[in-house]
Design a protein around this motif. Structure first.
Motif, PDB file in Angstrom:
ATOM      1  N   SER A 294       0.597  -1.098   0.143  1.00 46.89           N
ATOM      2  CA  SER A 294       0.116  -0.006  -0.022  1.00 46.89           C
ATOM      3  C   SER A 294       0.874   1.294  -0.112  1.00 46.89           C
ATOM      4  CB  SER A 294      -0.915  -0.078   1.176  1.00 46.89           C
ATOM      5  OG  SER A 294      -1.965  -0.939   1.132  1.00 46.89           O
ATOM      6  N   LYS A 295       2.112   1.107   0.324  1.00 47.98           N
ATOM      7  CA  LYS A 295       3.047   2.161   0.221  1.00 47.98           C
ATOM      8  C   LYS A 295       2.965   2.765  -1.092  1.00 47.98           C
ATOM      9  CE  LYS A 295       6.890  -1.016  -0.416  1.00 47.98           C
ATOM     10  NZ  LYS A 295       8.500  -1.283  -0.013  1.00 47.98           N
ATOM     11  N   PHE A 296       2.743   2.083  -2.178  1.00 50.13           N
ATOM     12  CA  PHE A 296       2.881   2.542  -3.399  1.00 50.13           C
ATOM     13  C   PHE A 296       1.512   3.543  -3.707  1.00 50.13           C
ATOM     14  CE2 PHE A 296       4.894  -1.676  -5.046  1.00 50.13           C
ATOM     15  CZ  PHE A 296       6.083  -1.199  -4.694  1.00 50.13           C
ATOM     16  N   TYR A 297       0.839   3.748  -2.950  1.00 46.00           N
ATOM     17  CA  TYR A 297      -0.524   4.525  -2.813  1.00 46.00           C
ATOM     18  C   TYR A 297       0.063   5.867  -2.567  1.00 46.00           C
ATOM     19  CZ  TYR A 297      -4.143   1.317  -4.188  1.00 46.00           C
ATOM     20  OH  TYR A 297      -5.041   0.255  -4.790  1.00 46.00           O
ATOM     21  N   ASP A 298      -0.589   7.259  -2.984  1.00 47.82           N
ATOM     22  CA  ASP A 298      -0.251   8.298  -2.459  1.00 47.82           C
ATOM     23  C   ASP A 298      -1.143   8.722  -1.391  1.00 47.82           C
ATOM     24  OD1 ASP A 298       1.986   8.922  -4.226  1.00 47.82           O
ATOM     25  OD2 ASP A 298       0.588   9.343  -5.800  1.00 47.82           O
ATOM     26  N   SER A 299      -2.291   7.759  -1.372  1.00 44.37           N
ATOM     27  CA  SER A 299      -3.354   8.289  -0.476  1.00 44.37           C
ATOM     28  C   SER A 299      -2.987   7.942   1.136  1.00 44.37           C
ATOM     29  CB  SER A 299      -4.502   7.385  -0.983  1.00 44.37           C
ATOM     30  OG  SER A 299      -5.495   7.134   0.287  1.00 44.37           O
ATOM     31  N   LEU A 304      -2.974   4.302   6.230  1.00 38.98           N
ATOM     32  CA  LEU A 304      -3.343   3.863   7.227  1.00 38.98           C
ATOM     33  C   LEU A 304      -3.897   2.595   7.431  1.00 38.98           C
ATOM     34  CD1 LEU A 304      -4.565   5.000  10.142  1.00 38.98           C
ATOM     35  CD2 LEU A 304      -6.617   5.601   8.995  1.00 38.98           C
ATOM     36  N   ILE A 305      -4.790   2.036   6.286  1.00 44.86           N
ATOM     37  CA  ILE A 305      -5.127   0.785   6.211  1.00 44.86           C
ATOM     38  C   ILE A 305      -3.739  -0.193   6.479  1.00 44.86           C
ATOM     39  CG2 ILE A 305      -6.027  -1.220   4.759  1.00 44.86           C
ATOM     40  CD1 ILE A 305      -7.682   1.068   3.781  1.00 44.86           C
ATOM     41  N   ALA A 306      -2.800   0.074   5.731  1.00 46.10           N
ATOM     42  CA  ALA A 306      -1.561  -0.595   5.877  1.00 46.10           C
ATOM     43  C   ALA A 306      -0.810  -0.581   7.654  1.00 46.10           C
ATOM     44  CB  ALA A 306      -0.533  -0.322   4.831  1.00 46.10           C
ATOM     45  N   TRP A 307      -1.063   0.370   7.874  1.00 43.19           N
ATOM     46  CA  TRP A 307      -0.510   0.721   9.393  1.00 43.19           C
ATOM     47  C   TRP A 307      -1.596  -0.064  10.438  1.00 43.19           C
ATOM     48  CZ3 TRP A 307      -2.630   2.657  13.710  1.00 43.19           C
ATOM     49  CH2 TRP A 307      -1.676   2.998  15.026  1.00 43.19           C
ATOM     50  N   ILE A 308      -2.826   0.061  10.178  1.00 40.79           N
ATOM     51  CA  ILE A 308      -3.619  -0.844  10.888  1.00 40.79           C
ATOM     52  C   ILE A 308      -3.406  -2.254  10.799  1.00 40.79           C
ATOM     53  CG2 ILE A 308      -6.041  -1.396  11.270  1.00 40.79           C
ATOM     54  CD1 ILE A 308      -6.840   1.300  10.587  1.00 40.79           C
ATOM     55  N   GLY A 313      -3.417  -6.217  12.723  1.00 44.36           N
ATOM     56  CA  GLY A 313      -3.853  -7.248  12.023  1.00 44.36           C
ATOM     57  C   GLY A 313      -4.990  -7.294  11.428  1.00 44.36           C
ATOM     58  N   LEU A 314      -5.350  -8.475  10.666  1.00 42.72           N
ATOM     59  CA  LEU A 314      -6.576  -8.331   9.757  1.00 42.72           C
ATOM     60  C   LEU A 314      -7.878  -8.054  10.254  1.00 42.72           C
ATOM     61  CD1 LEU A 314      -7.930  -9.054   6.793  1.00 42.72           C
ATOM     62  CD2 LEU A 314      -7.845 -11.311   7.644  1.00 42.72           C
ATOM     63  N   LYS A 315      -8.085  -8.314  11.765  1.00 43.36           N
ATOM     64  CA  LYS A 315      -9.413  -8.043  12.212  1.00 43.36           C
ATOM     65  C   LYS A 315      -9.451  -6.490  12.558  1.00 43.36           C
ATOM     66  CE  LYS A 315     -10.173 -12.546  14.508  1.00 43.36           C
ATOM     67  NZ  LYS A 315     -10.183 -13.095  16.010  1.00 43.36           N
ATOM     68  N   GLY A 316      -8.331  -5.931  12.748  1.00 43.80           N
ATOM     69  CA  GLY A 316      -8.271  -4.416  12.965  1.00 43.80           C
ATOM     70  C   GLY A 316      -8.668  -3.649  11.765  1.00 43.80           C
ATOM     71  N   ALA A 317      -8.231  -4.123  10.512  1.00 45.57           N
ATOM     72  CA  ALA A 317      -8.444  -3.629   9.281  1.00 45.57           C
ATOM     73  C   ALA A 317      -9.873  -4.010   8.774  1.00 45.57           C
ATOM     74  CB  ALA A 317      -7.389  -4.246   8.194  1.00 45.57           C
ATOM     75  N   LEU A 318     -10.474  -5.034   9.359  1.00 45.30           N
ATOM     76  CA  LEU A 318     -11.850  -5.285   8.856  1.00 45.30           C
ATOM     77  C   LEU A 318     -12.800  -4.401   9.787  1.00 45.30           C
ATOM     78  CD1 LEU A 318     -11.656  -9.154   8.559  1.00 45.30           C
ATOM     79  CD2 LEU A 318     -12.120  -7.421   6.622  1.00 45.30           C
ATOM     80  N   LEU A 319     -12.505  -4.347  10.796  1.00 46.24           N
ATOM     81  CA  LEU A 319     -13.037  -3.155  11.720  1.00 46.24           C
ATOM     82  C   LEU A 319     -13.096  -1.792  11.111  1.00 46.24           C
ATOM     83  CD1 LEU A 319     -14.773  -2.721  14.469  1.00 46.24           C
ATOM     84  CD2 LEU A 319     -12.556  -2.132  15.519  1.00 46.24           C
ATOM     85  N   PHE A 320     -11.983  -1.338  10.777  1.00 49.36           N
ATOM     86  CA  PHE A 320     -11.857  -0.107   9.970  1.00 49.36           C
ATOM     87  C   PHE A 320     -12.770   0.021   8.903  1.00 49.36           C
ATOM     88  CE2 PHE A 320      -9.750   2.647   6.935  1.00 49.36           C
ATOM     89  CZ  PHE A 320      -9.765   3.723   7.426  1.00 49.36           C
ATOM     90  N   PHE A 321     -12.809  -0.999   8.189  1.00 47.56           N
ATOM     91  CA  PHE A 321     -13.747  -0.846   6.931  1.00 47.56           C
ATOM     92  C   PHE A 321     -15.264  -0.919   7.317  1.00 47.56           C
ATOM     93  CE2 PHE A 321     -10.157  -1.744   4.268  1.00 47.56           C
ATOM     94  CZ  PHE A 321     -10.691  -1.465   2.866  1.00 47.56           C
ATOM     95  N   LYS A 322     -15.495  -1.731   8.343  1.00 52.32           N
ATOM     96  CA  LYS A 322     -16.917  -1.679   8.859  1.00 52.32           C
ATOM     97  C   LYS A 322     -17.300  -0.427   9.513  1.00 52.32           C
ATOM     98  CE  LYS A 322     -20.131  -4.397  11.685  1.00 52.32           C
ATOM     99  NZ  LYS A 322     -21.100  -4.788  10.390  1.00 52.32           N
ATOM    100  N   VAL A 323     -16.517   0.518  10.051  1.00 51.48           N
ATOM    101  CA  VAL A 323     -16.723   1.624  10.850  1.00 51.48           C
ATOM    102  C   VAL A 323     -16.796   2.836   9.881  1.00 51.48           C
ATOM    103  CG1 VAL A 323     -16.145   3.225  12.559  1.00 51.48           C
ATOM    104  CG2 VAL A 323     -16.261   0.573  12.963  1.00 51.48           C
ATOM    105  N   PHE A 324     -15.599   2.967   9.099  1.00 48.93           N
ATOM    106  CA  PHE A 324     -15.281   4.132   8.186  1.00 48.93           C
ATOM    107  C   PHE A 324     -15.663   4.014   6.446  1.00 48.93           C
ATOM    108  CE2 PHE A 324     -12.615   4.205  12.035  1.00 48.93           C
ATOM    109  CZ  PHE A 324     -13.355   5.564  12.766  1.00 48.93           C
ATOM    110  N   ILE A 325     -15.629   2.725   6.512  1.00 43.18           N
ATOM    111  CA  ILE A 325     -15.869   2.586   4.765  1.00 43.18           C
ATOM    112  C   ILE A 325     -16.889   1.824   4.489  1.00 43.18           C
ATOM    113  CG2 ILE A 325     -14.730   1.953   2.722  1.00 43.18           C
ATOM    114  CD1 ILE A 325     -11.945   2.203   3.879  1.00 43.18           C
TER     115      ILE A 325
END
Length: 326
Positions: A294-299, A304-308, A313-325
């Motif tokens: 994801s570092k290849f993105y300028d966004s 942030l998704i890569a950092w999460i 872990g994956l569960k944290g990323a999925l929670l981010f998607f559920k709440v914010f995306i």
């Protein structure tokens, strides 16, 4: 009409439940000004009148060959046609699409033979204009992918493109996935030494409501997400072993990672069945390492998704998607 012993082009159409649309498709192929082709219609055990329609066409035109096979899905049906073909080049047409230009084959063959092209692309969706029209008409395979992705007009379709048989042989056959061409096409471009462009739309695409890619059921969403998550891992693992440059990877991987992110969104916001969620989680977890690119993105959102993912872990990323995306 005499039977052609060694046609220049093999045209393949997989047929399933398209009796209302198949006539327009077949007629658009038979009406081509270039006639040196064989046309293989693959009946994937269609439950409607398509088998009889295909046989009727074969009786009228000796260029047509009909294959009747046990139902196995679109990708495997196309594979059957490819394996039976004997042309120097291949052209795939979906049964619910049609060719909008009667000179499609003649122009593509002329370009292919004059330039010794492995692939000839046309303007698939009519999206090229004076602003994004290619400034040159001959690329190598990775170059053309870079151009299409940068201009946001990349489509992994195998349709509307003329493929030299040697590329099909090198690239193996299609996997039985909903998004079978998402994996197949980038690999084919990579293996192509020369890709030529016919900068005009020659193929009309339809999206019937009964298409498997259009039916909005939870099971279909699961299948799309599962296939995309799996395909992302396959593609990045494949290209990591190649010698393409970091700049080229930056462009290609952004496209590939978008497939994985789409799968995360479907898991977090659409799938509710626990069994399906469990199966999808496995393939997402197996390929979560790809988010480091994801570092290849300028966004900042992608960073942030890569950092999460890295720290939660994956569960944290999925929670981010559920709440914010959503």
């Amino acid at each position: 009409m005499n039977v052609i012993s060694k046609p220049k082009i093999t045209v393949v159409t997989a047929v399933y439940n398209k009796e209302k649309l198949i006539h327009k498709c077949v007629e658009s192929v038979l009406n081509q000004s270039f006639t040196d082709f064989e046309y293989i219609l693959v009946d994937d055990q269609s439950p409607d009148n398509c088998p009889e329609i295909c046989e009727d066409y074969a009786k009228k035109d000796s260029r047509i060959k009909v294959i009747h096979r046990e139902n196995g899905g679109h990708a495997l049906a196309v594979n059957s046609g490819i394996l039976q073909g004997i042309g120097d080049y291949y052209f795939i047409v979906d049964a619910d699409d049609y060719l909008s230009d009667k000179n499609c084959f003649s122009e593509m063959i002329e370009i292919a033979e004059e330039n010794d092209c492995d692939i000839v692309l046309s303007d698939f969706l009519g999206v090229w204009n004076n602003k994004n029209k290619p400034k040159k008409l001959i690329f190598d395979g990775i170059e053309v992918m870079e151009y299409l992705i940068k201009e946001d007009i990349y489509h992994p379709t195998t349709r509307s493109r003329l493929w030299k048989k040697t590329i099909l042989n090198k690239n193996n056959l299609f996997k039985n996935l909903i998004c079978d061409d998402e994996e197949w096409t980038p690999k084919a471009f990579y293996r192509a030494k020369k890709v030529c462009i016919l900068p005009k739309p020659i193929y009309f695409r339809t999206t019937p409501e009964d298409s498997v890619t259009q039916i909005a059921t939870e099971k279909n969403y699961f299948k799309k997400a599962f296939d995309k998550g799996f395909t992302t891992g396959v593609l990045i693992n494949f290209f990591e072993k190649t010698s393409i440059s970091t700049l080229q990877k930056r462009v290609l991987y952004k496209r590939f990672i978008s497939l994985y992110l789409s799968s995360l969104h479907i898991y977090a916001n659409i799938i509710t069945n626990n069994q399906l969620k469990s199966e999808l989680f496995v393939v997402l977890d197996e390929n979560k390492h790809i988010l480091k690119y994801s570092k290849f993105y300028d966004s900042s959102r992608h960073h942030l998704i890569a950092w999460i993912m890295r720290y939660f872990g994956l569960k944290g990323a999925l929670l981010f998607f559920k709440v914010f995306i959503r």
